[in-house]
Design a protein around this motif. Structure first.
Motif, PDB file in Angstrom:
ATOM      1  N   VAL A 107       0.828  -1.132   0.049  1.00  0.00           N
ATOM      2  CA  VAL A 107       0.161   0.206   0.077  1.00  0.00           C
ATOM      3  C   VAL A 107       0.841   1.187   0.048  1.00  0.00           C
ATOM      4  O   VAL A 107       1.668   1.671   1.005  1.00  0.00           O
ATOM      5  CB  VAL A 107      -1.173   0.298   1.150  1.00  0.00           C
ATOM      6  N   PRO A 108       1.158   1.984  -1.121  1.00  0.00           N
ATOM      7  CA  PRO A 108       2.053   2.972  -1.519  1.00  0.00           C
ATOM      8  C   PRO A 108       2.064   3.968  -0.265  1.00  0.00           C
ATOM      9  O   PRO A 108       3.110   4.387   0.137  1.00  0.00           O
ATOM     10  CB  PRO A 108       1.860   3.394  -2.719  1.00  0.00           C
ATOM     11  N   PHE A 109       0.915   4.563   0.194  1.00  0.00           N
ATOM     12  CA  PHE A 109       0.872   5.814   0.999  1.00  0.00           C
ATOM     13  C   PHE A 109       0.963   5.138   2.454  1.00  0.00           C
ATOM     14  O   PHE A 109       0.728   6.247   3.356  1.00  0.00           O
ATOM     15  CB  PHE A 109      -0.360   6.628   0.607  1.00  0.00           C
ATOM     16  N   ARG A 110       0.986   4.026   2.849  1.00  0.00           N
ATOM     17  CA  ARG A 110       0.987   3.479   4.121  1.00  0.00           C
ATOM     18  C   ARG A 110       2.477   3.370   4.634  1.00  0.00           C
ATOM     19  O   ARG A 110       3.325   3.119   3.606  1.00  0.00           O
ATOM     20  CB  ARG A 110       0.139   2.222   4.519  1.00  0.00           C
ATOM     21  N   LEU A 118       0.239  -5.180   8.179  1.00  0.00           N
ATOM     22  CA  LEU A 118      -1.166  -4.823   7.777  1.00  0.00           C
ATOM     23  C   LEU A 118      -1.857  -6.161   8.156  1.00  0.00           C
ATOM     24  O   LEU A 118      -1.781  -7.287   7.633  1.00  0.00           O
ATOM     25  CB  LEU A 118      -1.394  -4.547   6.390  1.00  0.00           C
ATOM     26  N   GLY A 119      -2.949  -5.670   8.838  1.00  0.00           N
ATOM     27  CA  GLY A 119      -4.031  -6.907   9.374  1.00  0.00           C
ATOM     28  C   GLY A 119      -3.512  -7.818  10.186  1.00  0.00           C
ATOM     29  O   GLY A 119      -4.255  -8.556  10.770  1.00  0.00           O
ATOM     30  N   ARG A 120      -2.469  -7.576  10.815  1.00  0.00           N
ATOM     31  CA  ARG A 120      -1.834  -8.562  11.996  1.00  0.00           C
ATOM     32  C   ARG A 120      -1.103  -7.587  12.759  1.00  0.00           C
ATOM     33  O   ARG A 120      -0.043  -8.100  13.526  1.00  0.00           O
ATOM     34  CB  ARG A 120      -0.665  -9.639  11.372  1.00  0.00           C
ATOM     35  N   GLU A 121      -1.432  -6.349  13.026  1.00  0.00           N
ATOM     36  CA  GLU A 121      -0.773  -5.581  14.206  1.00  0.00           C
ATOM     37  C   GLU A 121      -1.012  -5.882  15.624  1.00  0.00           C
ATOM     38  O   GLU A 121      -2.076  -6.266  16.147  1.00  0.00           O
ATOM     39  CB  GLU A 121      -1.525  -4.099  13.913  1.00  0.00           C
ATOM     40  N   PRO A 122      -0.157  -5.807  16.237  1.00  0.00           N
ATOM     41  CA  PRO A 122      -0.120  -6.178  17.645  1.00  0.00           C
ATOM     42  C   PRO A 122      -0.932  -5.104  18.300  1.00  0.00           C
ATOM     43  O   PRO A 122      -1.195  -3.877  17.925  1.00  0.00           O
ATOM     44  CB  PRO A 122       1.573  -6.019  18.168  1.00  0.00           C
ATOM     45  N   ARG A 123      -1.667  -5.410  19.425  1.00  0.00           N
ATOM     46  CA  ARG A 123      -2.477  -4.751  20.014  1.00  0.00           C
ATOM     47  C   ARG A 123      -2.194  -4.521  21.471  1.00  0.00           C
ATOM     48  O   ARG A 123      -1.723  -5.471  22.134  1.00  0.00           O
ATOM     49  CB  ARG A 123      -3.961  -5.194  19.855  1.00  0.00           C
ATOM     50  N   ARG A 124      -2.877  -3.699  22.070  1.00  0.00           N
ATOM     51  CA  ARG A 124      -2.739  -3.417  23.528  1.00  0.00           C
ATOM     52  C   ARG A 124      -3.906  -2.823  24.058  1.00  0.00           C
ATOM     53  O   ARG A 124      -4.357  -1.913  23.514  1.00  0.00           O
ATOM     54  CB  ARG A 124      -1.536  -2.408  23.806  1.00  0.00           C
ATOM     55  N   PHE A 125      -4.613  -3.520  25.146  1.00  0.00           N
ATOM     56  CA  PHE A 125      -6.062  -3.087  25.549  1.00  0.00           C
ATOM     57  C   PHE A 125      -7.148  -2.754  24.363  1.00  0.00           C
ATOM     58  O   PHE A 125      -7.871  -2.215  24.327  1.00  0.00           O
ATOM     59  CB  PHE A 125      -5.936  -1.697  26.360  1.00  0.00           C
ATOM     60  N   GLY A 126      -6.975  -3.728  23.326  1.00  0.00           N
ATOM     61  CA  GLY A 126      -7.856  -3.728  22.274  1.00  0.00           C
ATOM     62  C   GLY A 126      -7.573  -2.693  21.082  1.00  0.00           C
ATOM     63  O   GLY A 126      -8.140  -2.839  20.036  1.00  0.00           O
ATOM     64  N   LEU A 127      -6.447  -1.982  21.342  1.00  0.00           N
ATOM     65  CA  LEU A 127      -6.240  -0.740  20.300  1.00  0.00           C
ATOM     66  C   LEU A 127      -4.757  -1.379  19.673  1.00  0.00           C
ATOM     67  O   LEU A 127      -3.855  -1.992  20.119  1.00  0.00           O
ATOM     68  CB  LEU A 127      -6.093   0.502  20.824  1.00  0.00           C
ATOM     69  N   ILE A 128      -4.530  -0.688  18.449  1.00  0.00           N
ATOM     70  CA  ILE A 128      -3.292  -1.070  17.808  1.00  0.00           C
ATOM     71  C   ILE A 128      -2.003  -0.396  18.550  1.00  0.00           C
ATOM     72  O   ILE A 128      -2.107   0.723  18.763  1.00  0.00           O
ATOM     73  CB  ILE A 128      -3.332  -0.723  16.415  1.00  0.00           C
ATOM     74  N   ASP A 129      -1.131  -1.225  18.812  1.00  0.00           N
ATOM     75  CA  ASP A 129       0.115  -0.579  19.590  1.00  0.00           C
ATOM     76  C   ASP A 129       0.988  -0.188  18.612  1.00  0.00           C
ATOM     77  O   ASP A 129       2.101  -1.163  18.032  1.00  0.00           O
ATOM     78  CB  ASP A 129       0.579  -1.703  20.498  1.00  0.00           C
ATOM     79  N   LYS A 151       8.584   4.722   9.774  1.00  0.00           N
ATOM     80  CA  LYS A 151       7.572   5.433   9.684  1.00  0.00           C
ATOM     81  C   LYS A 151       7.217   6.309   8.498  1.00  0.00           C
ATOM     82  O   LYS A 151       6.219   7.021   8.396  1.00  0.00           O
ATOM     83  CB  LYS A 151       7.826   6.480  10.916  1.00  0.00           C
ATOM     84  N   LYS A 152       8.130   6.462   7.541  1.00  0.00           N
ATOM     85  CA  LYS A 152       7.970   6.938   6.205  1.00  0.00           C
ATOM     86  C   LYS A 152       7.084   6.124   5.368  1.00  0.00           C
ATOM     87  O   LYS A 152       6.998   4.672   5.297  1.00  0.00           O
ATOM     88  CB  LYS A 152       9.289   7.266   5.471  1.00  0.00           C
ATOM     89  N   PRO A 153       6.308   6.746   4.487  1.00  0.00           N
ATOM     90  CA  PRO A 153       5.557   6.248   3.431  1.00  0.00           C
ATOM     91  C   PRO A 153       6.504   5.156   2.553  1.00  0.00           C
ATOM     92  O   PRO A 153       7.618   5.400   2.215  1.00  0.00           O
ATOM     93  CB  PRO A 153       4.636   6.801   2.740  1.00  0.00           C
ATOM     94  N   VAL A 154       5.895   3.825   2.292  1.00  0.00           N
ATOM     95  CA  VAL A 154       6.865   2.713   1.491  1.00  0.00           C
ATOM     96  C   VAL A 154       7.068   3.360   0.126  1.00  0.00           C
ATOM     97  O   VAL A 154       8.095   3.076  -0.365  1.00  0.00           O
ATOM     98  CB  VAL A 154       6.234   1.637   1.532  1.00  0.00           C
ATOM     99  N   SER A 155       6.190   4.243  -0.446  1.00  0.00           N
ATOM    100  CA  SER A 155       6.427   4.699  -1.836  1.00  0.00           C
ATOM    101  C   SER A 155       7.585   5.819  -1.612  1.00  0.00           C
ATOM    102  O   SER A 155       8.049   6.132  -2.997  1.00  0.00           O
ATOM    103  CB  SER A 155       5.205   5.492  -2.078  1.00  0.00           C
ATOM    104  N   SER A 156       8.146   6.204  -0.796  1.00  0.00           N
ATOM    105  CA  SER A 156       9.293   7.205  -0.704  1.00  0.00           C
ATOM    106  C   SER A 156      10.640   6.584  -0.835  1.00  0.00           C
ATOM    107  O   SER A 156      11.774   6.818  -0.967  1.00  0.00           O
ATOM    108  CB  SER A 156       9.339   8.050   0.611  1.00  0.00           C
ATOM    109  N   TYR A 157      10.588   4.864  -0.776  1.00  0.00           N
ATOM    110  CA  TYR A 157      11.812   4.104  -0.921  1.00  0.00           C
ATOM    111  C   TYR A 157      12.039   3.565  -2.414  1.00  0.00           C
ATOM    112  O   TYR A 157      10.904   3.327  -3.248  1.00  0.00           O
ATOM    113  CB  TYR A 157      11.724   3.004   0.002  1.00  0.00           C
ATOM    114  N   SER A 158      13.023   3.290  -2.896  1.00  0.00           N
ATOM    115  CA  SER A 158      13.344   2.334  -3.858  1.00  0.00           C
ATOM    116  C   SER A 158      12.686   1.097  -4.115  1.00  0.00           C
ATOM    117  O   SER A 158      12.140   0.629  -2.979  1.00  0.00           O
ATOM    118  CB  SER A 158      14.820   2.305  -4.214  1.00  0.00           C
TER     119      SER A 158
END
Length: 543
Positions: A107-110, A118-129, A151-158
């Motif tokens: 997902v280029p802009f994530r 994506l879709g497997r994010e670790p959570r804490r107290f029910g929220l994404i950590d 933390k930078k968008p993946v589209s900013s890399y080669s």
């Protein structure tokens, strides 16, 4: 390496090491036409396994069956010793099989971290950590020797970094097997080596990697074993060390040196003696990463074959010559004058014509009539004040239908109703109607029947004899040598050999594809030797 009665060569994992994946007698048909027939694939944990073959060999179909995108009609698939039958790619991923395609599915802009989990994010107290997401992503990439801001968008890399992010996503999901489908096709040499380091680490961690590529040097640098497919069947499995480059090429193409010894060298030499002035000349053309250094020339009244394996840069070279893609370096001369082609319109104006490889996607307009398709490029010359001269148009259509032997019910019927061979003849007529001086043909016989292939070859020879300069690309060397007087061989986007007249044969082209201009000439000389079977079939080392 062992042989069976059918000629299939098979080697499996080392003794005592059960395969991680076994695909046996795989079959599937589309529209009643078999796409795979008793295909085999065996991959061990902790190995990089090359899966290779020409276009249409069945590689992608095998991968799609394995990953649940297609349902097989026969055969068995075992993974980790259990028979499996995935119904969706999601089921395959959950079982530990991850695929990285040539077109990276991120997902280029994530952010990099978000893409990895994506879709497997670790959570804490029910929220994404999010802190945990970023820390784990950074640690995973650092284990690959890569330190970047996650933390930078993946589209900013080669593209190379994006490929490693895709690999990291596969590893983070505990993938036991990673399939890499032409993952290096858009990378430069430095980026390829960076990616290879990561793949080797995956292998050392005990993961299996299926590596699909047409770059011979990459296969020998990275892969432990190889499976070769041709026409929907597995035709060889071998340790890479037991199959040298020439044997790999001949196996892929389905030709042996012994089978291609006969050539009409005298006829080619005579054609070259009659050819006219140089019409097209390209020097050191490059448009990275597909074309790196291609030089060739074509004279009036000759046909030059552009040879190389799929992925070698043939189509990309044709597009550069026609101005369809911009060239980063090099020069192009037409009729002795250096030109800069900024568009196909520039090329057409200078007498070039280009029959593209993909007839359906880039050639025909399916719903338009044969008449409109045939005259599409020359409509401007047939029009006055925006009105087409129907009489002139009909004269052109009638002339080419007759001269090329196009079989149809009526010029007004939609071109989609014609056979593949007749569609190809209409497209050829479209370009001939522009009265070109240089004809660029990219795989002109792909997807047409044997009879139509013979017709197209005859037409090309007649065009050459009439004084046209022809540059023709083809995967089938038998078709290339049936038409061409000379051959320019490219590999990994570089010209590696030029074979003129009597030098050109299927054997010499295969030798150049395998080894380039510095290849061991004794391999071609071995054709006429009494021990030809040893030269072709015997395992050789140190390729």
């Amino acid at each position: 390496m062992t042989h069976t009665g059918t000629g299939f060569q098979a080697t499996g994992p080392q003794p005592g090491q059960p395969p991680l994946l076994e695909m046996q007698d795989i079959q599937i048909s589309f529209g009643g036409v078999p796409a795979l027939r008793s295909a085999q694939l065996s991959v061990a944990a902790g190995e990089v396994h090359a899966l290779i073959g020409q276009n249409g060999a069945g590689k992608s179909t095998m991968i799609k069956i394995l990953t649940g995108a297609y349902r097989r009609s026969g055969g068995t698939v075992r993974f980790e010793g259990r028979e499996i039958d995935f119904r969706t790619p999601k089921e395959a991923r959950e079982a530990g099989i991850s695929t990285i395609y040539q077109e990276i599915n991120l997902v280029p802009f994530r952010s990099v971290a978000e893409n990895i989990f994506l879709g497997r994010e670790p959570r804490r107290f029910g929220l994404i950590d999010w802190r945990a997401v970023q820390q784990r992503a950074a640690a995973l990439l650092e284990s690959f020797g890569l330190q970047i801001d996650v933390k930078k968008p993946v589209s900013s890399y080669s593209t190379a970094i994006q490929q490693m992010v895709a690999l990291a996503r596969a590893v983070s999901s505990d993938a036991k097997m990673v399939i890499m489908d032409e993952s290096t096709s858009s990378l430069d040499e430095r980026e390829v080596e960076l990616l290879f380091d990561v793949v080797r680490k995956l292998r050392d961690d005990g993961r299996a990697v299926i590596f699909v590529s047409h770059r011979l040097d990459e296969l020998y640098a990275l892969c432990d074993r190889v499976t070769v497919m041709r026409d929907g069947q597995t035709v060889a499995q071998s340790a890479m060390a037991d199959m040298d480059k020439l044997q790999l090429v001949t196996t892929m193409l389905g030709r042996t040196l012994a089978a291609v010894v006969h050539d009409d060298a005298a006829a080619r030499e005579a054609n070259l003696a009659r050819r006219g002035a140089q019409t097209l000349s390209a020097k050191h053309l490059a448009a990275h990463p597909k074309v790196n250094d291609v030089s060739l020339d074509v004279h009036a009244g000759e046909a030059v074959g552009l040879a190389g394996l799929l992925g070698s840069g043939r189509t990309e070279t044709m597009r550069l010559l026609f101005g369809a893609d911009p060239s980063a370096q090099g020069s192009l001369d037409i009729d002795g004058k250096t030109v800069a082609l900024r568009s196909p319109q520039d090329a057409i104006a200078r007498g070039l014509a280009y029959l593209t490889e993909d007839r359906k996607l880039e050639g025909i307009v399916p719903e338009l009539s044969v008449r409109d398709n045939l005259t599409l490029v020359c409509l401007r010359t047939l029009s006055k004040h925006g009105i087409v001269d129907v009489k002139k148009q009909q004269e052109i259509v009638d002339r080419f239908i007759a001269s090329l032997g196009i079989k149809l019910r009526s010029p007004d019927q939609p071109i989609r109703e014609l056979s593949g061979g007749n569609q190809q003849k209409v497209l050829l007529a479209r370009w001939l109607a522009t009265q070109p001086r240089v004809l660029l043909l990219d795989e002109p016989t792909r997807g047409i029947d044997v009879g139509a292939k013979a017709d197209v070859a005859k037409i090309v020879r007649e065009l050459r004899d009439s004084g046209l300069a022809v540059l023709m690309s083809a995967s089938e060397l038998e078709e290339l040598t049936a038409v061409a007087d000379r051959a320019v061989v490219i590999r990994d986007g570089r010209t590696v050999a030029e074979l003129n007249g009597g030098e050109m044969s299927e054997a010499s082209i295969m030798d150049a594809i395998a080894y380039g201009s510095d290849g061991p000439s004794q391999l071609v000389e071995a054709v006429s030797a009494a021990h030809v079977e040893d030269a072709v079939e015997g395992p050789r080392h140190g390729a």
